[in-house]
Structure formats: structure tokens, C-alpha cells
Design a protein around this motif. Structure first.
Motif, mmCIF file in Angstrom:
data_model
loop_
_atom_site.group_PDB
_atom_site.id
_atom_site.type_symbol
_atom_site.label_atom_id
_atom_site.label_comp_id
_atom_site.label_asym_id
_atom_site.label_seq_id
_atom_site.Cartn_x
_atom_site.Cartn_y
_atom_site.Cartn_z
ATOM 1 N N CYS A 59 -0.884 -21.564 -6.368
ATOM 2 C CA CYS A 59 -0.670 -21.784 -7.800
ATOM 3 C C CYS A 59 -1.065 -23.209 -8.159
ATOM 4 N N LEU A 60 -1.944 -23.340 -9.130
ATOM 5 C CA LEU A 60 -2.432 -24.650 -9.542
ATOM 6 C C LEU A 60 -2.098 -24.845 -11.013
ATOM 7 N N LEU A 61 -1.050 -25.643 -11.263
ATOM 8 C CA LEU A 61 -0.608 -25.937 -12.623
ATOM 9 C C LEU A 61 -1.445 -27.094 -13.143
ATOM 10 N N LEU A 62 -2.523 -26.751 -13.834
ATOM 11 C CA LEU A 62 -3.495 -27.763 -14.244
ATOM 12 C C LEU A 62 -4.061 -27.461 -15.621
ATOM 13 N N ASP A 63 -4.436 -28.513 -16.309
ATOM 14 C CA ASP A 63 -5.197 -28.408 -17.549
ATOM 15 C C ASP A 63 -6.659 -28.639 -17.189
ATOM 16 N N LEU A 64 -7.482 -27.630 -17.363
ATOM 17 C CA LEU A 64 -8.877 -27.713 -16.956
ATOM 18 C C LEU A 64 -9.662 -28.795 -17.690
ATOM 19 N N THR A 65 -9.138 -29.224 -18.829
ATOM 20 C CA THR A 65 -9.858 -30.244 -19.586
ATOM 21 C C THR A 65 -9.535 -31.656 -19.129
ATOM 22 N N GLU A 66 -8.553 -31.797 -18.244
ATOM 23 C CA GLU A 66 -8.200 -33.119 -17.738
ATOM 24 C C GLU A 66 -9.172 -33.555 -16.652
ATOM 25 N N LYS A 67 -9.403 -34.845 -16.579
ATOM 26 C CA LYS A 67 -10.337 -35.395 -15.595
ATOM 27 C C LYS A 67 -9.896 -35.042 -14.180
ATOM 28 N N ASN A 68 -10.843 -34.631 -13.354
ATOM 29 C CA ASN A 68 -10.666 -34.311 -11.934
ATOM 30 C C ASN A 68 -9.961 -32.981 -11.682
ATOM 31 N N SER A 69 -9.574 -32.239 -12.734
ATOM 32 C CA SER A 69 -8.893 -30.964 -12.519
ATOM 33 C C SER A 69 -9.787 -29.962 -11.790
ATOM 34 N N CYS A 70 -11.032 -29.863 -12.211
ATOM 35 C CA CYS A 70 -11.938 -28.894 -11.599
ATOM 36 C C CYS A 70 -12.204 -29.231 -10.139
ATOM 37 N N GLU A 71 -12.371 -30.501 -9.864
ATOM 38 C CA GLU A 71 -12.568 -30.929 -8.479
ATOM 39 C C GLU A 71 -11.343 -30.598 -7.635
ATOM 40 N N GLU A 72 -10.156 -30.772 -8.218
ATOM 41 C CA GLU A 72 -8.914 -30.480 -7.499
ATOM 42 C C GLU A 72 -8.785 -28.992 -7.191
ATOM 43 N N ILE A 73 -9.194 -28.152 -8.115
ATOM 44 C CA ILE A 73 -9.130 -26.707 -7.897
ATOM 45 C C ILE A 73 -9.993 -26.307 -6.705
ATOM 46 N N ALA A 74 -11.231 -26.764 -6.709
ATOM 47 C CA ALA A 74 -12.141 -26.426 -5.612
ATOM 48 C C ALA A 74 -11.633 -26.975 -4.284
ATOM 49 N N ARG A 75 -11.189 -28.225 -4.300
ATOM 50 C CA ARG A 75 -10.740 -28.866 -3.066
ATOM 51 C C ARG A 75 -9.500 -28.179 -2.484
ATOM 52 N N LYS A 76 -8.500 -27.945 -3.320
ATOM 53 C CA LYS A 76 -7.259 -27.355 -2.818
ATOM 54 C C LYS A 76 -7.452 -25.904 -2.376
ATOM 55 N N THR A 77 -8.332 -25.188 -3.065
ATOM 56 C CA THR A 77 -8.603 -23.808 -2.653
ATOM 57 C C THR A 77 -9.222 -23.771 -1.264
ATOM 58 N N VAL A 78 -10.185 -24.636 -1.018
ATOM 59 C CA VAL A 78 -10.854 -24.659 0.291
ATOM 60 C C VAL A 78 -9.916 -25.203 1.362
ATOM 61 N N GLU A 79 -9.098 -26.186 1.009
ATOM 62 C CA GLU A 79 -8.118 -26.693 1.977
ATOM 63 C C GLU A 79 -7.134 -25.604 2.382
ATOM 64 N N THR A 80 -6.774 -24.747 1.446
ATOM 65 C CA THR A 80 -5.770 -23.708 1.705
ATOM 66 C C THR A 80 -6.377 -22.504 2.410
ATOM 67 N N PHE A 81 -7.537 -22.049 1.943
ATOM 68 C CA PHE A 81 -8.094 -20.777 2.427
ATOM 69 C C PHE A 81 -9.393 -20.917 3.218
ATOM 70 N N GLY A 82 -10.033 -22.088 3.134
ATOM 71 C CA GLY A 82 -11.229 -22.321 3.929
ATOM 72 C C GLY A 82 -12.535 -21.894 3.298
ATOM 73 N N ARG A 83 -12.474 -21.260 2.116
ATOM 74 C CA ARG A 83 -13.705 -20.753 1.511
ATOM 75 C C ARG A 83 -13.437 -20.368 0.061
ATOM 76 N N ILE A 84 -14.504 -20.072 -0.681
ATOM 77 C CA ILE A 84 -14.415 -19.490 -2.022
ATOM 78 C C ILE A 84 -15.479 -18.401 -2.113
ATOM 79 N N ASP A 85 -15.055 -17.197 -2.454
ATOM 80 C CA ASP A 85 -15.970 -16.065 -2.576
ATOM 81 C C ASP A 85 -16.255 -15.680 -4.026
ATOM 82 N N VAL A 86 -15.248 -15.823 -4.864
ATOM 83 C CA VAL A 86 -15.377 -15.380 -6.256
ATOM 84 C C VAL A 86 -14.712 -16.405 -7.164
#
Length: 263
Positions: A59-86
Motif C-alpha cells: 500500500c502506497l499512500l501517495l499523491d502522484l502530483t507530489e515531487k518524487n512520488s512516481c519514483e518512490e512507487i517504482a522503487r518500492k514496488t521493485v524493492e518489495t516484489f523484484g519486478r513490475i509486469d503491469v
């Protein structure tokens, strides 16, 4: 559809179409990263997803319009699961303004979440999607036909359609597919907080629509899952409209336009 072992990122996942999409992917055994701005609703969706799949979403409680939010989503997803498929770009806001009353602040708010955020998040996720030969599905709700008071949304819809089609061509050589799903009038909570009765408003919508029914978010979720499934290997650069023929024949009376304008 089976998404076992696939990692799916869903924005706008705390309500409406995004929540329905997250739940469906969970039922299809995907590993989920759910992004939303309402903590209570986000956790409630996460709980349901866990019950469906046995897997705890990120769960990522984030405002997508805030600076670095998108980078955080990608980073934390890969840190947690190791990949992104969709990647499902589902977050968005609506609003009704004409050229006479649309302020630049209003326009910038619409642009930031509806266009800039999906562009940036796709860019941040792209290195991982290239590795998995993944899918991007853009979900945006706006009219296909010009209507009074919907200038900004129509402009931004055109921008997202161009983004989808042009990016799909660019990414094809890398094995990444990008498509869009364009819902029609869907039963979501986007009018919550306005001085309208939701059920009465949806009933009014139904009376104007060719199919005489407002679309349920679960139907849109099924369309999104099919597009992202890989079961249609040549589906790319497509913008799939699910609106019960509303965009073909629908002409709203003035009373309807007034409801839309306050939304």
C-alpha cells in the motif's frame, strides 16, 4: 485469467475503478502495489485483496502530483516484489469548466494528475517493464465528443490518447505494450461530497444513455485485466471505449450538463 507471479501497480486504487481493478487482479493471484490518497479506503481495499489472493498488497499512500512520488512507487514496488509486469494508470480527477471560467490553477491541477502523473510513472517503471515485456494500461474518463463545459477534460483526453498511441509504437521494439481503456458513465464515488443524491443522479444518467444503465466499475476492471493479460498478443496502441454506445449517440439535455458542471 491467471496473473500468478505477476506484479501489478494500480494507481487510484483506493476507490472506484481503481479499487475494482485491484480486487480483480488480486482474485487472479497477482502481486499488487496499490496507490491511493485516502488511507482508510486504501487499507480497506488492501484487506479485500489479501482475502482474495492470500498475498498482502504493498500500500502506497501517495499523491502522484507530489515531487518524487512516481519514483518512490517504482522503487518500492521493485524493492518489495523484484519486478513490475503491469502498470495501470487509473488515478484521475474530473471537473467541468469552459474557456471563460477555467483558471490556470484549475487547469494545472487537472493536467498534473490526469496527464503528467501517468507520463512520469510510466517513465519510472519503464526499465522494469522492458525486462518483463510488460503492459501499460491507461484509464481515462472523458467525452469523445465536444460538449459544453468539458473543454479541459476533452483536451487532456486527447493528450492521453496521443500518449498511448505514440508510446505504443515507440515501445513495441522493446516488447512493451501500451493500450488505453476509456470508461463511459460509471458508478463510482467521483461525485461524493457534492450537493447531489448519488443514486438519483445515476438514475438520471441511465435515462439518457442508449443502454439505459450506468456501467459498474467491475466491468471496466474486467476490460483492463483482459487488455493486460497478454491473451491478445497483437493488441497494442488501442483505445478501447466501454460506454454502452453513449459516445456515439448521446446528447445530454441542459439539466444533465448542469450536473456535470458541478462535478
Amino acid at each position: 485469467m491467471d496473473f500468478t507471479g505477476k506484479v501489478v501497480v494500480v494507481t487510484g486504487g483506493s476507490s472506484g475503478i481503481g479499487a475494482a481493478t485491484a480486487k480483480l487482479f488480486a482474485a487472479c493471484k497477482a502481486l499488487l502495489a496499490i496507490v491511493g490518497r485516502n488511507e482508510e479506503r486504501l487499507l480497506a481495499v488492501s484487506k479485500e485483496c489479501t482475502e482474495y489472493s492470500g498475498n498482502q498488497p504493498l500500500c502506497l499512500l501517495l499523491d502522484l502530483t507530489e515531487k518524487n512520488s512516481c519514483e518512490e512507487i517504482a522503487r518500492k514496488t521493485v524493492e518489495t516484489f523484484g519486478r513490475i509486469d503491469v502498470l495501470i494508470n487509473c488515478a484521475g480527477i474530473t471537473g467541468a469548466h469552459s474557456l471563460f471560467d477555467l483558471t490556470m490553477d484549475n487547469f494545472d491541477d487537472l493536467l498534473a494528475l490526469n496527464v503528467r502523473a501517468p507520463y512520469e510513472l510510466t517513465q519510472k517503471c519503464l526499465p522494469h517493464l522492458v525486462v518483463t515485456k510488460g503492459h501499460v494500461v491507461n484509464v481515462f474518463r472523458a467525452p469523445l465528443r465536444a460538449r459544453p463545459g468539458l473543454l479541459a477534460l476533452t483536451m487532456l483526453t486527447d493528450a492521453m490518447e496521443t500518449f498511448t498511441r505514440s508510446s505504443a509504437v515507440e515501445l513495441a521494439a522493446k516488447g512493451v505494450k501500451m493500450n488505453a481503456v476509456r470508461p463511459g458513465y460509471t458508478r463510482t464515488n467521483y461525485m461524493t461530497g457534492l450537493n447531489v443524491n448519488l443514486e438519483e443522479t445515476f438514475e438520471m444518467f441511465s435515462g439518457f444513455l442508449p443502454n439505459k444503465t450506468v456501467i459498474e466499475p467491475e466491468e471496466i476492471a474486467k476490460t483492463i485485466a483482459l487488455v493486460a493479460s497478454g491473451n491478445l498478443p497483437n493488441l497494442n496502441a488501442s483505445c478501447i471505449v466501454v460506454d454502452g454506445a453513449a459516445s456515439v449517440v448521446f446528447n445530454a439535455p441542459a439539466s444533465y450538463i448542469e450536473v456535470i458542471r458541478i462535478c
